[in-house]
Each structure stands twice: as structure tokens, then as C-alpha cells.
Design a protein around this motif. Structure first.
Motif, mmCIF file in Angstrom:
data_model
loop_
_atom_site.group_PDB
_atom_site.id
_atom_site.type_symbol
_atom_site.label_atom_id
_atom_site.label_comp_id
_atom_site.label_asym_id
_atom_site.label_seq_id
_atom_site.Cartn_x
_atom_site.Cartn_y
_atom_site.Cartn_z
ATOM 1 N N ASP A 1 5.538 1.406 2.672
ATOM 2 C CA ASP A 1 4.392 2.137 3.039
ATOM 3 C C ASP A 1 4.332 1.841 4.375
ATOM 4 O OD1 ASP A 1 1.876 3.432 2.689
ATOM 5 O OD2 ASP A 1 1.201 1.437 2.681
ATOM 6 N N SER A 2 3.715 2.734 5.299
ATOM 7 C CA SER A 2 3.430 2.673 6.488
ATOM 8 C C SER A 2 2.028 3.206 7.001
ATOM 9 C CB SER A 2 4.356 3.435 7.256
ATOM 10 O OG SER A 2 5.681 2.964 7.061
ATOM 11 N N THR A 3 1.121 2.781 6.179
ATOM 12 C CA THR A 3 -0.392 3.358 6.695
ATOM 13 C C THR A 3 -1.105 2.267 7.035
ATOM 14 O OG1 THR A 3 -1.148 2.456 4.294
ATOM 15 C CG2 THR A 3 -0.281 4.788 4.388
ATOM 16 N N SER A 4 -0.793 1.143 7.137
ATOM 17 C CA SER A 4 -1.603 -0.087 7.886
ATOM 18 C C SER A 4 -1.374 -0.037 9.458
ATOM 19 C CB SER A 4 -0.958 -1.451 7.562
ATOM 20 O OG SER A 4 0.460 -1.640 7.851
ATOM 21 N N LEU B 1 4.694 7.131 -0.843
ATOM 22 C CA LEU B 1 3.755 6.339 -1.076
ATOM 23 C C LEU B 1 3.837 5.119 -2.244
ATOM 24 C CD1 LEU B 1 1.005 8.242 -3.197
ATOM 25 C CD2 LEU B 1 3.258 8.861 -3.183
ATOM 26 N N LYS C 1 -4.549 7.761 -4.994
ATOM 27 C CA LYS C 1 -3.966 8.877 -4.455
ATOM 28 C C LYS C 1 -3.150 9.671 -5.574
ATOM 29 C CE LYS C 1 -3.205 7.711 0.237
ATOM 30 N NZ LYS C 1 -2.360 7.652 1.496
#
Length: 237
Positions: free
Chosen positions: A16-19, A42, A98
Motif C-alpha cells: 500500500d502506497s497511500t501514506s 489496495l 473502500k
């Protein structure tokens, strides 16, 4: 610096690369190579969503502009396509916000993630009839579909698994021929087991490699492979 314009990655929560702060291998690899990142998938995503989201993103890029990295997820994580509607309360089941998931904004339907531990009727009904051999077959088919697309378009890529258990049932007669079709030279060691071997304790926070461990995996596993296989080097020392 790298000649590649963009890194495209896909995976579950291990990727996950949302931070905002770099926490996972796609972020560390993007920084190290000095290239922008497009991430697919996700947290809790199964290999169906991981592969479909990736293929949708790939069709918008020229093959000579990208490097692809995929970290495959658990074989018992599934998804259901449809036009189902959900209340806000149902979307929040297990703290998941989500679900359902839509990666194509023009799609009239969406994908609902199904996990054995999700406490909703759709997941419970599915896993009453599920079996691990079919899970293994479908995961291998997802891998092969992506592999063949990347090979056909001469796209540089690497695969890995979040855990070794992704290949738990590959010796079954219904699975072995599919497993043998994979290009195993493009598979890197699974990050979970690699991390356990590098630490004095088996205690991983929430079962996930820490940002430091993700960075170490990128440095010791991914970067040497890219340098040897494709001549891709880090942007700066």
C-alpha cells in the motif's frame, strides 16, 4: 538515473502506497530509482483485483516507459463483480472503507472484496463453498495473464509474493502445469519470510513488515535483481 519514466506496482496492504511517508517497497523503490510511482491494488485485495487493476492501468502507458512490480497476495482473498449497492454501515464492515472498489471510473459496476474473516453475508456465503485448490488455480491464472501481457509487450517486470503460502498448493495435479508455466526467474523471495530471516524475533507489527524492513527488502532483494536483470541502477548513491 533510470531511463524509465514510471514505476507501476500492484499488491495488497504489504504494498500500500497511500501514506505520505514512505512505508512500503513501491515507495522506497520509486524514491531510490528517482521515478514517479503509480500504484494499483489496495489493502486486503485478492489477486483478481491486483491483476485487473494493474492491466487497466497498463493500457494507458507506452511499454518502453515503465517498470512493473507485483507483490501477489493471499489465494483465499476473492472479489465479486456487480452493481450491488451498499449502505455506509455495510461499507464500514471490519473498518473497511473502500469496499466495493472501482478502479475504472467509467465502469458501471464495481468489485466487492471477499475475505474469510469479513463479517458480512456475502463473504460468509462465498467461503461456505470455497476450496483451496480452486483458489490456487485462480491465483496462478491471474499471474499468468499478467506475465503473458508483460512478455508480449516487452515490459520490464518482477513478481514476488507477500508470503510463501501463495504457492502452498502448487504441487496439486490441477495446479502444477500452471505453476510450471510461470517464469520463475522473475520471482523474488517473499517479503514476509525474508523479513523473518533478518530479524531476531518473529514479531511483525500487525503481521506486516515495518517501513524499515520494507526499505531493507527493497535494498537487498529488489535493487540487486533490477541491476542484474535489466541494468537498472539507483538514481543516486
Amino acid at each position: 538515473t533510470s531511463v524509465y519514466m514510471r514505476l507501476i506496482s500492484s499488491g495488497c496492504s504489504f504494498s500500500d502506497s497511500t501514506s505520505e511517508e514512505p512505508r512500503t517497497w513501491p515507495q522506497w523503490l520509486s524514491i531510490t530509482l528517482g521515478v514517479p510511482l503509480t500504484h494499483c491494488g489496495l489493502p486486503s485485495a485478492g489477486n483478481g483485483v491486483i491483476s485487473r487493476d494493474l492491466l487497466f492501468k497498463l493500457h494507458t502507458y507506452h511499454s518502453d516507459d515503465i517498470l512493473v512490480g507485483v507483490m501477489w497476495s493471499g489465494i483465499d482473498r476473492k472479489e465479486k463483480y456487480g452493481n450491488d449497492t451498499f449502505t455506509e454501515q455495510e461499507k464500514q464492515i471490519n473498518g473497511w472503507v473502500k469496499n466495493p472498489y472501482k478502479f475504472n471510473p467509467d465502469d458501471t459496476g464495481s468489485w466487492t472484496l471477499l475475505n474469510a474473516y469479513f463479517q458480512n453475508k456475502m463473504s460468509r456465503d462465498y467461503f461456505k463453498q470455497a476450496n483451496e485448490i480452486q483458489h490456487q488455480i485462480e491465483t496462478l491464472e491471474h499471474m499468468l495473464r499478467v506475465q503473458w501481457y508483460l512478455q508480449a509487450n516487452n515490459i520490464k517486470y518482477f513478481f514476488t509474493n507477500y508470503k510463501d503460502a501463495v504457492f502452498e498448493f502448487v504441487d496439486h495435479p490441477a495446479c502444477k502445469h500452471l505453476y510450471n508455466m510461470l517464469d520463475h526467474s522473475k520471482f523474488l523471495p517473499s517479503i514476509y519470510e525474508f523479513t523473518l530471516r533478518q530479524t531476531a524475533t518473529s514479531d511483525l507489527p500487525d503481521g506486516h513488515p515495518s517501513p524499515r524492513q520494507q526499505k531493507f527488502y527493497t535494498k537487498r532483494i529488489i535493487l540487486p535483481f533490477l541491476r542484474k536483470e535489466y541494468g537498472i541502477k539507483r538514481a543516486r548513491n
